[in-house]
Design an enzyme around this catalytic site. Structure first.
Site, PDB file in Angstrom:
ATOM      1  N   HIS A 166     147.907  15.812  53.104  1.00 23.09           N
ATOM      2  CA  HIS A 166     147.224  15.660  52.094  1.00 23.09           C
ATOM      3  C   HIS A 166     146.456  14.642  51.715  1.00 23.09           C
ATOM      4  CE1 HIS A 166     151.115  17.213  50.337  1.00 23.09           C
ATOM      5  NE2 HIS A 166     150.656  18.280  50.925  1.00 23.09           N
ATOM      6  N   GLU A 169     146.547  10.917  50.363  1.00 24.79           N
ATOM      7  CA  GLU A 169     147.486  10.561  51.058  1.00 24.79           C
ATOM      8  C   GLU A 169     146.715   9.130  51.930  1.00 24.79           C
ATOM      9  OE1 GLU A 169     150.870  12.789  51.606  1.00 24.79           O
ATOM     10  OE2 GLU A 169     150.627  13.700  49.053  1.00 24.79           O
ATOM     11  N   HIS A 259     152.964  10.549  55.393  1.00 26.96           N
ATOM     12  CA  HIS A 259     152.805  11.326  53.855  1.00 26.96           C
ATOM     13  C   HIS A 259     152.083  10.001  52.624  1.00 26.96           C
ATOM     14  CE1 HIS A 259     152.574  15.239  54.185  1.00 26.96           C
ATOM     15  NE2 HIS A 259     152.751  15.118  55.156  1.00 26.96           N
ATOM     16  N   GLU A 335     157.499   8.645  54.212  1.00 22.93           N
ATOM     17  CA  GLU A 335     156.415   9.006  52.716  1.00 22.93           C
ATOM     18  C   GLU A 335     156.421   6.930  52.212  1.00 22.93           C
ATOM     19  OE1 GLU A 335     155.235  11.069  50.594  1.00 22.93           O
ATOM     20  OE2 GLU A 335     156.553  13.036  51.626  1.00 22.93           O
TER      21      GLU A 335
END
Length: 376
Positions: A166, A169, A259, A335
């Protein structure tokens, strides 16, 4: 007064500028999809003025919950970034800031430019420990590069790290920079021991097209790459297609997919408990890995995160679930927050590129802790 975004990763739509205190903006969708959340633009001619920059479509963005307790990032030189007062009333996000110079940049998170990406690859290659290979090209003709670090002998463990599926990010590539800085340090004892046992395969940016276009989640074709792993195609998701092909060639003993999360103000991991191949051996590896990551970095925690999938219910189109199931290996999605780490808040900087780098450096420790247990 002028607002512009015609540069690498720039993204904003100006609705109106009726004065410094009434600058109305919209956050554009990704170039070929409905996702919207990333912004990055330059404001000129507003030095020492109280500026109110209003994002009128904030509640229509991909993650409206992500605006709560969020503070935008700003910089005068695109090197040093800091947080600025930002509020959300349930409909509109407002940045209220008095710039101290006539040129100031605002961004959803600290950017990581395509030039920085190319420099990172060059610096890694210059270490003498890293080989750069070309896996293919994106839809817009950008290189999909793989960094290979280690002896590449058959007995080596195969450790894969991917980042920025992504593109918005950006903390993921900051993380990779920190990780590589330590892994390529010839006097770091943990790195030396790891490279005696493993070969590392690192893709610093899985989505260079989306990065340059200023997309939040998708590539140039509008594909969310982290939903393409079960059936990627050269037409829609060549980035996943070529990386997956290389993984099948090398094998995988440990996989980390890096991420950022818009909503959750913590650093956390998501594993593979929902895949068909999940077993007690993987569960034990997960627990050992998390234990040692907590010791290596107080920024990491394991109380807050995504709800665990029920057995057999995992979506195998995700990178972590597909890799973990295909190779029956330890696989984690890591994350980091777009906001701040609520466990260790920093009012001036929040979570930022430098903290992402430090987490990348710390990641060598849990890998070393489980290195001898990765294969059954």
């Amino acid at each position: 007064m002028k607002i512009s975004s015609n540069f690498d990763a720039g993204s904003i739509e100006v609705v109106s500028m009726n004065g410094f205190e009434d600058i109305q903006l919209r956050i554009p969708n990704d170039n070929a999809s409905h996702f919207a959340q990333w912004f990055y633009f330059r404001l000129q001619g507003a030095a020492y003025q109280t500026c109110n920059l209003r994002f009128l479509n904030a509640s229509e963005c991909a993650y409206p919950e992500g605006w709560a307790d969020y503070h935008a990032m700003a910089s005068y030189d695109r090197i040093n970034w800091f947080r600025v007062p930002t509020s959300y009333d349930g409909s509109v996000v407002t940045i209220e800031h008095v710039p101290l110079a006539n040129s100031v940049y605002y961004a959803y998170f600290e950017p990581y430019s395509y030039d920085q990406h190319l420099n990172l690859i060059g610096q890694a290659q210059g270490s003498g420990l890293c080989q750069v290979s070309d896996l293919g090209s994106t839809l817009q003709g950008r290189d999909i590069n793989l960094l290979t670090i280690g002896h590449e002998v058959e007995s080596d463990l195969k450790i894969w790290i991917t980042a920025r599926q992504h593109p918005g990010e950006t903390m993921a590539e900051w993380f990779v920079e920190g990780f590589l800085n330590r892994l390529l340090d010839p006097i770091d004892p943990t790195s030396r021991m790891l490279l005696d046992h493993a070969t590392f395969y690192v893709v610093p940016n899985m989505n260079p097209d989306g990065s340059v276009l200023g997309n939040l989640r998708t590539n140039a074709a509008g594909a969310n790459l982290n939903r393409e792993w079960l059936n990627p195609s050269l037409e829609a998701s060549p980035e996943v297609f070529v990386v997956r092909q290389k993984m099948l060639e090398t094998g995988v003993d440990l996989f980390l997919d890096i991420h950022g999360d818009e909503n959750i103000p913590f650093v956390f991991v998501a594993g593979t408990e929902g895949v068909p191949s999940y077993n007690d051996r993987i569960r034990a590896l997960e627990e050992a890995f998390k234990h040692h990551l907590k010791l290596a970095s107080p920024d990491f925690q394991d109380e807050h995160g995504y709800e665990k999938s029920a057995p057999g219910s995992a979506d195998l189109s995700w990178a972590t679930t597909w890799v973990g199931n295909q190779f029956q290996c330890l696989a984690y999605t890591l994350e980091m927050p777009f906001k701040d780490n609520a466990n260790l808040p920093d009012d001036d900087y929040g979570w930022n590129g430098q903290r992402s780098q430090r987490l990348g450096e710390a990641m060598l420790t849990p890998i070393y802790a489980v290195i001898n247990k990765l294969r059954a």
